[in-house]
Write a protein that holds these residues in place. Sequence first.
Motif, PDB file in Angstrom:
ATOM      1  N   ALA A   1     -33.560  88.815  85.993  1.00 51.99           N
ATOM      2  CA  ALA A   1     -32.416  88.073  86.539  1.00 51.99           C
ATOM      3  C   ALA A   1     -31.463  88.994  87.299  1.00 51.99           C
ATOM      4  O   ALA A   1     -30.897  88.597  88.316  1.00 51.99           O
ATOM      5  N   SER A   2     -31.310  90.218  86.844  1.00 46.51           N
ATOM      6  CA  SER A   2     -30.370  91.135  87.491  1.00 46.51           C
ATOM      7  C   SER A   2     -30.823  91.548  88.891  1.00 46.51           C
ATOM      8  O   SER A   2     -30.039  92.078  89.661  1.00 46.51           O
ATOM      9  N   LEU A   3     -32.077  91.273  89.241  1.00 44.29           N
ATOM     10  CA  LEU A   3     -32.586  91.589  90.572  1.00 44.29           C
ATOM     11  C   LEU A   3     -32.300  90.486  91.587  1.00 44.29           C
ATOM     12  O   LEU A   3     -32.499  90.674  92.781  1.00 44.29           O
ATOM     13  N   LEU A   4     -31.849  89.332  91.116  1.00 38.90           N
ATOM     14  CA  LEU A   4     -31.622  88.172  91.979  1.00 38.90           C
ATOM     15  C   LEU A   4     -30.202  88.159  92.533  1.00 38.90           C
ATOM     16  O   LEU A   4     -29.303  88.820  92.006  1.00 38.90           O
ATOM     17  N   ALA A   5     -30.003  87.381  93.577  1.00 31.97           N
ATOM     18  CA  ALA A   5     -28.680  87.242  94.197  1.00 31.97           C
ATOM     19  C   ALA A   5     -27.710  86.551  93.242  1.00 31.97           C
ATOM     20  O   ALA A   5     -28.107  85.726  92.409  1.00 31.97           O
TER      21      ALA A   5
ATOM     22  N   GLY B   1     -21.662  87.945  95.606  1.00 28.19           N
ATOM     23  CA  GLY B   1     -22.173  89.303  95.764  1.00 28.19           C
ATOM     24  C   GLY B   1     -22.808  89.469  97.130  1.00 28.19           C
ATOM     25  O   GLY B   1     -22.549  88.703  98.060  1.00 28.19           O
ATOM     26  N   THR B   2     -23.620  90.471  97.254  1.00 22.61           N
ATOM     27  CA  THR B   2     -24.351  90.628  98.496  1.00 22.61           C
ATOM     28  C   THR B   2     -25.586  89.749  98.428  1.00 22.61           C
ATOM     29  O   THR B   2     -26.055  89.403  97.360  1.00 22.61           O
ATOM     30  N   GLY B   3     -26.098  89.380  99.553  1.00 22.88           N
ATOM     31  CA  GLY B   3     -27.315  88.574  99.572  1.00 22.88           C
ATOM     32  C   GLY B   3     -27.061  87.126  99.908  1.00 22.88           C
ATOM     33  O   GLY B   3     -25.988  86.743 100.373  1.00 22.88           O
ATOM     34  N   THR B   4     -28.059  86.331  99.628  1.00 19.26           N
ATOM     35  CA  THR B   4     -28.080  84.951 100.111  1.00 19.26           C
ATOM     36  C   THR B   4     -27.108  84.016  99.401  1.00 19.26           C
ATOM     37  O   THR B   4     -26.867  82.917  99.888  1.00 19.26           O
ATOM     38  N   LEU B   5     -26.547  84.408  98.283  1.00 20.51           N
ATOM     39  CA  LEU B   5     -25.579  83.547  97.586  1.00 20.51           C
ATOM     40  C   LEU B   5     -24.135  84.031  97.760  1.00 20.51           C
ATOM     41  O   LEU B   5     -23.242  83.562  97.079  1.00 20.51           O
ATOM     42  N   ARG B   6     -23.908  84.938  98.692  1.00 21.81           N
ATOM     43  CA  ARG B   6     -22.569  85.530  98.815  1.00 21.81           C
ATOM     44  C   ARG B   6     -21.474  84.506  99.089  1.00 21.81           C
ATOM     45  O   ARG B   6     -20.336  84.701  98.687  1.00 21.81           O
ATOM     46  N   SER B   7     -21.805  83.401  99.757  1.00 18.86           N
ATOM     47  CA  SER B   7     -20.777  82.393 100.045  1.00 18.86           C
ATOM     48  C   SER B   7     -21.038  81.078  99.316  1.00 18.86           C
ATOM     49  O   SER B   7     -20.446  80.060  99.650  1.00 18.86           O
ATOM     50  N   ARG B   8     -21.906  81.115  98.311  1.00 15.18           N
ATOM     51  CA  ARG B   8     -22.240  79.889  97.585  1.00 15.18           C
ATOM     52  C   ARG B   8     -21.945  80.038  96.089  1.00 15.18           C
ATOM     53  O   ARG B   8     -22.009  81.119  95.537  1.00 15.18           O
ATOM     54  N   LEU B   9     -21.591  78.938  95.447  1.00 13.27           N
ATOM     55  CA  LEU B   9     -21.470  78.825  93.989  1.00 13.27           C
ATOM     56  C   LEU B   9     -20.491  79.814  93.367  1.00 13.27           C
ATOM     57  O   LEU B   9     -20.651  80.222  92.228  1.00 13.27           O
ATOM     58  N   LYS B  10     -19.440  80.170  94.101  1.00  8.35           N
ATOM     59  CA  LYS B  10     -18.460  81.113  93.571  1.00  8.35           C
ATOM     60  C   LYS B  10     -17.521  80.473  92.544  1.00  8.35           C
ATOM     61  O   LYS B  10     -16.818  81.182  91.848  1.00  8.35           O
ATOM     62  N   ASP B  11     -17.538  79.160  92.463  1.00  7.44           N
ATOM     63  CA  ASP B  11     -16.571  78.454  91.630  1.00  7.44           C
ATOM     64  C   ASP B  11     -17.204  77.743  90.435  1.00  7.44           C
ATOM     65  O   ASP B  11     -16.813  76.648  90.074  1.00  7.44           O
TER      66      ASP B  11
ATOM     67  N   GLY C   1     -16.389  77.262  83.480  1.00  9.58           N
ATOM     68  CA  GLY C   1     -16.714  77.707  82.136  1.00  9.58           C
ATOM     69  C   GLY C   1     -17.369  79.073  82.040  1.00  9.58           C
ATOM     70  O   GLY C   1     -18.163  79.321  81.144  1.00  9.58           O
ATOM     71  N   ASN C   2     -17.050  79.969  82.953  1.00  8.51           N
ATOM     72  CA  ASN C   2     -17.617  81.313  82.946  1.00  8.51           C
ATOM     73  C   ASN C   2     -19.135  81.336  83.052  1.00  8.51           C
ATOM     74  O   ASN C   2     -19.787  82.286  82.617  1.00  8.51           O
ATOM     75  N   ALA C   3     -19.715  80.287  83.588  1.00  9.03           N
ATOM     76  CA  ALA C   3     -21.158  80.259  83.810  1.00  9.03           C
ATOM     77  C   ALA C   3     -21.510  81.255  84.905  1.00  9.03           C
ATOM     78  O   ALA C   3     -20.703  81.544  85.784  1.00  9.03           O
ATOM     79  N   ARG C   4     -22.736  81.786  84.832  1.00 10.29           N
ATOM     80  CA  ARG C   4     -23.203  82.730  85.848  1.00 10.29           C
ATOM     81  C   ARG C   4     -24.569  82.278  86.327  1.00 10.29           C
ATOM     82  O   ARG C   4     -25.387  81.815  85.540  1.00 10.29           O
ATOM     83  N   VAL C   5     -24.805  82.428  87.620  1.00 14.74           N
ATOM     84  CA  VAL C   5     -26.105  82.073  88.179  1.00 14.74           C
ATOM     85  C   VAL C   5     -26.705  83.297  88.865  1.00 14.74           C
ATOM     86  O   VAL C   5     -25.996  84.089  89.478  1.00 14.74           O
ATOM     87  N   PHE C   6     -27.996  83.457  88.685  1.00 13.76           N
ATOM     88  CA  PHE C   6     -28.800  84.479  89.351  1.00 13.76           C
ATOM     89  C   PHE C   6     -29.954  83.719  89.978  1.00 13.76           C
ATOM     90  O   PHE C   6     -30.708  83.050  89.260  1.00 13.76           O
TER      91      PHE C   6
END
Length: 93
Positions: free
Chosen positions: A3-7, A11-21, A24-29
Amino acid sequence: DFASLLATPGGTGTLRSRLKDLSGNARVFAKTGTLSKGITLAGYLFVPTASGVEKFDFAILVSTDSRAQLQEARTLIDKLVRSWAYTLAGNAR
């Protein structure tokens, strides 16, 4: 850990402008994919719950002939992931 290898959102990469909000402190990779007639988002959603942090695997694929529908689908995919994060954290709508 794979999971730590995914965007990640923001961050940098393809999710840099998506899903920032995510709530409940959820995290997506995740890994995105785009072709002329389709888009994907696949990865892991880590959500804090009453029993600790739980990992949920997901894969979403949308196929269409319309570029406009692909952009709309990308927006809907992000809404779906946000909804999962919110609901799985115990905040059922």
